[in-house]
Scaffold this active site. Structure first.
Site, PDB file in Angstrom:
ATOM      1  N   TYR A 102       1.076  -1.325   0.101  1.00  0.00           N
ATOM      2  CA  TYR A 102      -0.329  -0.211   0.020  1.00  0.00           C
ATOM      3  C   TYR A 102       1.034   0.773   0.260  1.00  0.00           C
ATOM      4  O   TYR A 102       1.951   1.894   0.578  1.00  0.00           O
ATOM      5  CB  TYR A 102      -1.165   0.041   0.934  1.00  0.00           C
ATOM      6  CG  TYR A 102      -2.284  -0.115   0.611  1.00  0.00           C
ATOM      7  CD1 TYR A 102      -2.775   1.271   0.225  1.00  0.00           C
ATOM      8  CD2 TYR A 102      -3.257  -1.234   1.119  1.00  0.00           C
ATOM      9  CE1 TYR A 102      -4.083   1.403  -0.018  1.00  0.00           C
ATOM     10  CE2 TYR A 102      -4.312  -1.405   0.583  1.00  0.00           C
ATOM     11  CZ  TYR A 102      -4.815  -0.079  -0.310  1.00  0.00           C
ATOM     12  OH  TYR A 102      -6.245   0.104  -0.245  1.00  0.00           O
ATOM     13  N   THR A 141      -4.095   6.373 -22.238  1.00  0.00           N
ATOM     14  CA  THR A 141      -3.647   4.418 -21.939  1.00  0.00           C
ATOM     15  C   THR A 141      -2.921   4.464 -21.816  1.00  0.00           C
ATOM     16  O   THR A 141      -1.719   4.714 -22.728  1.00  0.00           O
ATOM     17  CB  THR A 141      -4.728   3.426 -21.952  1.00  0.00           C
ATOM     18  OG1 THR A 141      -4.847   3.486 -23.447  1.00  0.00           O
ATOM     19  CG2 THR A 141      -6.362   4.082 -21.246  1.00  0.00           C
ATOM     20  N   ARG A 193      -2.559  -2.676 -18.742  1.00  0.00           N
ATOM     21  CA  ARG A 193      -3.883  -2.192 -18.475  1.00  0.00           C
ATOM     22  C   ARG A 193      -3.042  -0.846 -17.052  1.00  0.00           C
ATOM     23  O   ARG A 193      -3.049  -1.484 -15.911  1.00  0.00           O
ATOM     24  CB  ARG A 193      -4.684  -3.122 -17.891  1.00  0.00           C
ATOM     25  CG  ARG A 193      -5.104  -3.548 -18.968  1.00  0.00           C
ATOM     26  CD  ARG A 193      -6.624  -4.490 -18.459  1.00  0.00           C
ATOM     27  NE  ARG A 193      -6.928  -3.529 -19.600  1.00  0.00           N
ATOM     28  CZ  ARG A 193      -7.400  -3.794 -21.315  1.00  0.00           C
ATOM     29  NH1 ARG A 193      -6.998  -4.558 -21.247  1.00  0.00           N
ATOM     30  NH2 ARG A 193      -8.567  -2.601 -20.933  1.00  0.00           N
ATOM     31  N   LYS A 205      -2.887   0.495 -24.982  1.00  0.00           N
ATOM     32  CA  LYS A 205      -2.786   0.110 -26.796  1.00  0.00           C
ATOM     33  C   LYS A 205      -1.680   0.272 -27.460  1.00  0.00           C
ATOM     34  O   LYS A 205      -0.425  -0.869 -26.589  1.00  0.00           O
ATOM     35  CB  LYS A 205      -4.034   1.563 -26.320  1.00  0.00           C
ATOM     36  CG  LYS A 205      -5.458   0.823 -25.267  1.00  0.00           C
ATOM     37  CD  LYS A 205      -6.149   2.223 -26.152  1.00  0.00           C
ATOM     38  CE  LYS A 205      -7.826   1.618 -24.991  1.00  0.00           C
ATOM     39  NZ  LYS A 205      -8.343   3.064 -24.903  1.00  0.00           N
ATOM     40  N   ASP A 232      -6.159  13.940 -25.483  1.00  0.00           N
ATOM     41  CA  ASP A 232      -6.614  11.738 -25.005  1.00  0.00           C
ATOM     42  C   ASP A 232      -5.989  10.831 -26.183  1.00  0.00           C
ATOM     43  O   ASP A 232      -6.858  11.110 -26.856  1.00  0.00           O
ATOM     44  CB  ASP A 232      -8.185  12.148 -24.412  1.00  0.00           C
ATOM     45  CG  ASP A 232      -7.834  10.358 -23.945  1.00  0.00           C
ATOM     46  OD1 ASP A 232      -7.528   9.676 -24.314  1.00  0.00           O
ATOM     47  OD2 ASP A 232      -9.343   9.971 -23.289  1.00  0.00           O
ATOM     48  N   GLU A 270      -0.223   5.179  -0.694  1.00  0.00           N
ATOM     49  CA  GLU A 270      -0.894   5.960  -0.447  1.00  0.00           C
ATOM     50  C   GLU A 270      -0.443   7.417  -0.635  1.00  0.00           C
ATOM     51  O   GLU A 270       0.913   6.939   0.593  1.00  0.00           O
ATOM     52  CB  GLU A 270      -2.385   6.712   0.146  1.00  0.00           C
ATOM     53  CG  GLU A 270      -3.517   5.560  -0.474  1.00  0.00           C
ATOM     54  CD  GLU A 270      -4.510   5.635   0.814  1.00  0.00           C
ATOM     55  OE1 GLU A 270      -3.984   6.265   2.222  1.00  0.00           O
ATOM     56  OE2 GLU A 270      -5.726   5.121   0.429  1.00  0.00           O
TER      57      GLU A 270
HETATM   58  C1  LIG Z   1      -9.255   3.685 -24.172  1.00  0.00           C
HETATM   59  C2  LIG Z   1      -9.898   4.845 -24.489  1.00  0.00           C
HETATM   60  C3  LIG Z   1     -10.384   4.982 -22.834  1.00  0.00           C
HETATM   61  C4  LIG Z   1     -10.102   4.422 -21.716  1.00  0.00           C
HETATM   62  O1  LIG Z   1      -9.571   3.888 -21.078  1.00  0.00           O
HETATM   63  P1  LIG Z   1     -10.203   2.577 -20.092  1.00  0.00           P
HETATM   64  O2  LIG Z   1      -8.418   1.757 -20.003  1.00  0.00           O
HETATM   65  O3  LIG Z   1     -10.758   1.607 -21.156  1.00  0.00           O
HETATM   66  O4  LIG Z   1     -10.377   3.454 -18.742  1.00  0.00           O
HETATM   67  C5  LIG Z   1     -10.165   6.488 -22.694  1.00  0.00           C
HETATM   68  N1  LIG Z   1     -10.270   7.789 -23.767  1.00  0.00           N
HETATM   69  C6  LIG Z   1      -9.634   7.082 -24.973  1.00  0.00           C
HETATM   70  C7  LIG Z   1      -9.281   8.040 -26.161  1.00  0.00           C
HETATM   71  C8  LIG Z   1      -9.237   5.486 -25.563  1.00  0.00           C
HETATM   72  O5  LIG Z   1      -9.174   5.006 -26.396  1.00  0.00           O
END
Ligand SMILES: *Cc1c(COP(=O)(O)O)cnc(C)c1O
Length: 422
Positions: A56, A228, A237, A231, A202, A58
Site C-alpha cells: 500500500y 492509457t 492496463r 494500447k 486524450d 498512498e
Molecule cells: C481506451 C480509451 C479510454 C479509456 O480507457 P480505459 O482504460 O478503457 O478506461 C479513454 N479515452 C480514449 C480516447 C480511449 O481510447
C-alpha cells in the site's frame, strides 16, 4: 510437453488455469484486429506480476502515508522519469488505474459539476468520458459535442471553433477511439485558447505512435495529455496524465486523494518497463510499421470495394462502413470471429443504425504488427476479411471455417510476444 506457465495457479485452481491456457491459445491462433489491443512482451508480463502487488503506497514518492516504501518510491520515480523523457513532458502522474479514471481526475482538477465540457461525440469516434450522456462525465457535467463532416469524415475545425466560442467549455477534449486520421493538436490549442478552455489531448489509442514518432505529439500544445498504457504503447492496463509544471499540483491532487486510494504498484512497474521498451529504436520501427501496415490494409480493402470512413487511415486504425456490402456490423464481427479474425462492431459517423447493432466494424494493426506481420501480408488479411463478410451475408459456415484454418496456418509462423511458443 512443456512445463505449465503458471504452475502454482494450476495446482491451486485447475479450472481457472485452464481458462488462462485457453486464452493463450486463442490469442496465439487468431488474428487480433481490435485497435485498442496488443500483445505485451514477456518482460511486461513479468514486471506487472510481482510482489509489488503486496504494497500500500498512498501518496507520491517521498510523500507517502505508509512506511516501507524504499523500493516502491524508486519504482514509481523510474516510471515518472521515463514518461517525462519519452514524451518530453514536464510532469507525469503514473497512478491512474485506467484511462477512464484518468479522465475523471482531469474533470476533478479543472471543473465543477454542472460546468460545460466539450468533446467529440461517441458515435462520431469520441470516448464516453469526453462528456457523453451515459457516462458520469455527461451526467455530472454539461457535455457539448462536436463531430466529423458528413462529406469526408474529417473534423471540421471551423465548426469546432464556432461551438467552443459559443459554449466556452471549461475543458476541451481532443482524441478518441475511432479516429483514423491525424489529429491537429495545434488547431485544437488555438481554439482552446480563444475559448478559454483547458485543452486535454486524450491519446489513449495513439500514445505508442507518438512515442515512436509515427504521429505528431500533442505535448507542445495541450495543457494535459491523458493516455492509457495498454494500447499502442504496449504496456500493462493502466494510464498516465502528463502536463506542464503549472498544472502538476492540480493533477496530482485530483488523482490522489481526489479520486483514488493506493496506486497499483505492480502495474507501475509494468509501465516503467513498457516505457523503457518504448524508448528503444526497435519501438520506433514498430510504431512506423503499425502505420505502414494500416495504410497497406486500407489500400487492400479499398481495392476489394470496402467503404472506409474518411477514405483510409493515417494511423493504426480503420473504420469500415459495411452498408454497401449488405451486412450489419455485428453480423460481420461475429462471422469474422468464427473465421479467427477478432474485430469489434462500431458505429460509423451519422450511423442510421443503433449503437448495439451499428453499420460498421473497427479494425487496427497494433497486434498483428507486434507479431511481425508486414505490409506484404495485408492483401491476404484484406482477402480474408472480404471473404468472411461475403460468407456472413450467405451464412456460409464452411467458408468461415476454411478462413480460420488459413489464418492459424499463417500465424503459426509469427509467434506473438508474451505467449508460449506452440
Ligand atoms: C481506451 C480509451 C479510454 C479509456 O480507457 P480505459 O482504460 O478503457 O478506461 C479513454 N479515452 C480514449 C480516447 C480511449 O481510447
Amino acid at each position: 510437453m512443456t512445463a505449465h506457465r503458471q504452475p502454482a495457479l494450476l495446482a491451486t485452481d485447475p479450472e481457472l488455469a485452464s481458462l488462462v491456457t485457453a486464452e493463450e491459445t486463442l490469442q496465439a491462433q487468431t488474428l487480433r484486429l481490435i485497435p485498442s489491443e496488443n500483445y505485451v512482451s514477456a518482460a511486461v508480463l513479468e514486471a506487472s506480476g510481482t510482489v509489488l502487488q503486496n504494497k500500500y503506497s498512498e501518496g507520491y514518492p517521498g510523500r507517502r502515508y505508509y512506511e516501507g516504501q524504499q523500493n516502491i518510491d524508486r519504482v514509481e520515480a523510474l516510471a515518472v522519469e521515463r514518461a517525462k523523457g519519452l514524451f518530453g513532458v514536464e510532469h507525469a502522474n503514473v497512478q491512474p488505474y485506467s484511462g477512464s479514471p484518468a479522465n475523471l481526475a482531469v474533470y476533478l482538477a479543472f471543473a465543477r459539476p454542472g460546468d460545460t465540457v466539450m468533446g467529440m461525440a461517441l458515435p462520431m469516434g469520441g470516448h464516453l468520458t469526453h462528456g457523453w450522456g451515459v457516462s458520469a462525465t455527461g451526467s455530472w457535467f454539461r457535455g457539448v459535442q462536436y463531430g466529423v463532416r458528413a462529406e469526408d469524415g474529417l473534423i471540421d475545425y471551423d465548426a469546432v471553433r464556432d461551438l467552443a466560442l459559443a459554449e466556452r467549455p471549461k475543458i476541451l477534449f481532443c482524441g478518441g477511439t475511432a479516429l483514423p486520421r491525424t489529429i491537429d493538436f495545434e488547431a485544437f490549442a488555438s481554439i482552446a485558447k480563444e475559448a478559454g478552455s483547458v485543452l486535454v489531448a486524450d491519446v489513449a489509442h495513439i500514445a505508442g505512435l507518438i512515442a515512436g514518432g509515427a504521429h505528431p505529439s500533442p505535448v507542445p500544445y495541450a495543457d494535459v495529455v491523458s493516455t492509457t498504457t495498454h494500447k499502442t504503447l504496449r504496456g500493462p492496463r493502466g494510464a498516465m496524465l502528463m502536463c506542464k509544471e503549472e498544472h502538476a499540483k492540480a493533477i496530482d491532487k485530483a488523482v490522489f486523494p481526489g479520486l483514488q486510494g493506493g496506486p497499483h504498484n505492480q502495474t507501475t512497474a509494468g509501465i516503467a518497463l513498457a516505457l523503457h521498451e518504448a524508448a528503444q529504436p526497435a519501438f520506433t520501427s514498430y510504431a512506423h510499421a503499425v502505420v505502414a501496415n494500416a495504410k497497406a490494409l486500407a489500400a487492400a480493402l479499398l481495392e476489394r470495394g470496402f467503404d472506409l470512413v474518411s477514405g483510409g487511415t493515417d494511423n493504426h486504425l480503420i473504420l469500415m462502413d459495411l452498408t454497401s456490402r449488405g451486412v450489419p456490423g455485428k453480423v460481420a464481427a461475429k462471422a469474422l470471429d468464427r473465421a479467427g479474425i477478432v474485430v469489434n462492431y462500431n458505429t460509423v459517423p451519422f450511423d442510421p443504425r443503433k449503437p448495439f447493432d451499428p453499420s460498421g466494424i473497427r479494425i487496427g494493426t497494433p497486434s498483428l504488427t507486434s507479431r511481425g506481420l508486414s505490409a506484404d501480408h495485408m492483401p491476404a488479411v484484406a482477402d480474408w476479411i472480404s471473404r468472411a463478410v461475403d460468407a456472413a451475408a450467405k451464412a456460409d459456415e464452411p467458408a468461415l471455417a476454411k478462413i480460420r484454418s488459413e489464418v492459424a496456418d499463417l500465424l503459426a509462423a509469427f509467434p506473438a510476444p508474451g505467449l508460449p511458443v506452440a
